[in-house]
Design an enzyme around this catalytic site. Structure first.
Site, PDB file in Angstrom:
ATOM      1  N   CYS A  94       0.813  -1.220   0.000  1.00  0.00           N
ATOM      2  CA  CYS A  94       0.000   0.000   0.000  1.00  0.00           C
ATOM      3  C   CYS A  94       0.851   1.277   0.000  1.00  0.00           C
ATOM      4  CB  CYS A  94      -0.989  -0.054   1.160  1.00  0.00           C
ATOM      5  SG  CYS A  94      -2.430   0.967   0.865  1.00  0.00           S
ATOM      6  N   HIS A 192      -3.158  -5.691   2.317  1.00  0.00           N
ATOM      7  CA  HIS A 192      -2.573  -5.438   3.626  1.00  0.00           C
ATOM      8  C   HIS A 192      -2.362  -6.711   4.422  1.00  0.00           C
ATOM      9  CE1 HIS A 192      -1.956  -1.282   4.428  1.00  0.00           C
ATOM     10  NE2 HIS A 192      -3.018  -0.971   3.725  1.00  0.00           N
TER      11      HIS A 192
END
Ligand code: GLN
Length: 242
Positions: A94, A192
């Site tokens: 990310c 994630h």
């Protein structure tokens, strides 16, 4: 065998417990009798930690934390670039993934300079892209599916090999159907933590690449581990969201 895993700015780049990926890599080494050394790269760290790294993790972060870390990382930009060209294994998640590009333009239009190791820009716009995500990876692994969770405002567009095709969720930008990026031994992704515990095939891919590079091996046969629980979690996500 022995492996050095470096967690970059763990106090700052650790959104959603991205640190769990390090624990997963470490455990899978220990279970196979491979020594895994974990190092933290914090503010003021010298280049030595990076020079000795076999795997580097760049976790996710909020925009604010991202801008703090980015300016520090620019000091080691050339070193990271040459290590990546030499095949260093990097997992960038990310905010860490966005950092590999030229810049991250936040929602107010401010440009936060990235490492520019790769040619792409990420721009925050519209609603945030949030939810469970399932992709079909372009890596040569089995199974092909990778499951995870994404939460980002940034949209990334690039022409590199993607980490995978989106089966469910948004991925790089919610438009072109691709997720993440592969460049040499770098994996950039919006998935994630816990990415690796729920996707042991990706954890082993990363470990293999790092050990093959370090010990100049052509292909390494890993001792199989009992991943029953891990794949129960993996398959549950597929069952619920696909
Ligand atoms: N700040 C970035 C975004 O929202 C990255 C966030 C994250 O790492 N989850 O796009």
């Amino acid at each position: 065998m022995e492996i050095n895993i470096v967690n970059m700015f763990p106090e700052v780049l650790n959104l959603y417990g991205d640190r769990g990926n390090i624990i997963c890599l470490q455990k899978r080494c220990v279970w196979r009798g491979i020594k895994a050394n974990i190092f933290e790269y914090n503010f003021g760290a010298g280049p030595e930690i990076l020079k000795n790294a076999d795997i580097v993790l760049l976790g996710g972060a909020s925009d604010r934390e991202q801008s703090i870390v980015y300016s520090h990382l620019l000091n080691v930009k050339e070193l990271i670039k040459s290590l990546i060209e030499d095949g260093l294994v990097v997992l960038a998640i990310c905010g860490g993934y966005q950092l590999l590009g030229e810049a991250y333009i936040d929602a107010s239009g401010r440009a936060i300079k990235g490492l520019h190791l790769m040619d792409f820009v990420t721009k925050a716009e519209g609603k945030r892209l949030i939810g469970n995500i399932i992709i079909e990876t372009s890596l040569n692994v089995f199974p092909k599916t990778v499951v995870g969770y994404e939460n980002h405002g940034g949209r990334t567009y690039h022409d590199y090999q993607p980490f995978g095709k989106v089966l469910k969720g948004y991925g790089n930008n919610g438009e072109d159907g691709f997720e993440g990026l592969i460049y040499k031994n770098v994996i950039g992704t919006y998935l994630h933590g816990p990415l690796l515990p729920k996707n042991p095939h990706i954890a082993d891919y990363i470990l293999k690449k790092a050990l093959e590079r370090k010990y100049a091996l052509n292909s390494l046969e890993f001792q199989k581990l009992d991943d029953t629980l891990e794949y129960m979690a993996h398959n549950k996500v597929k069952e619920l969201y696909m």
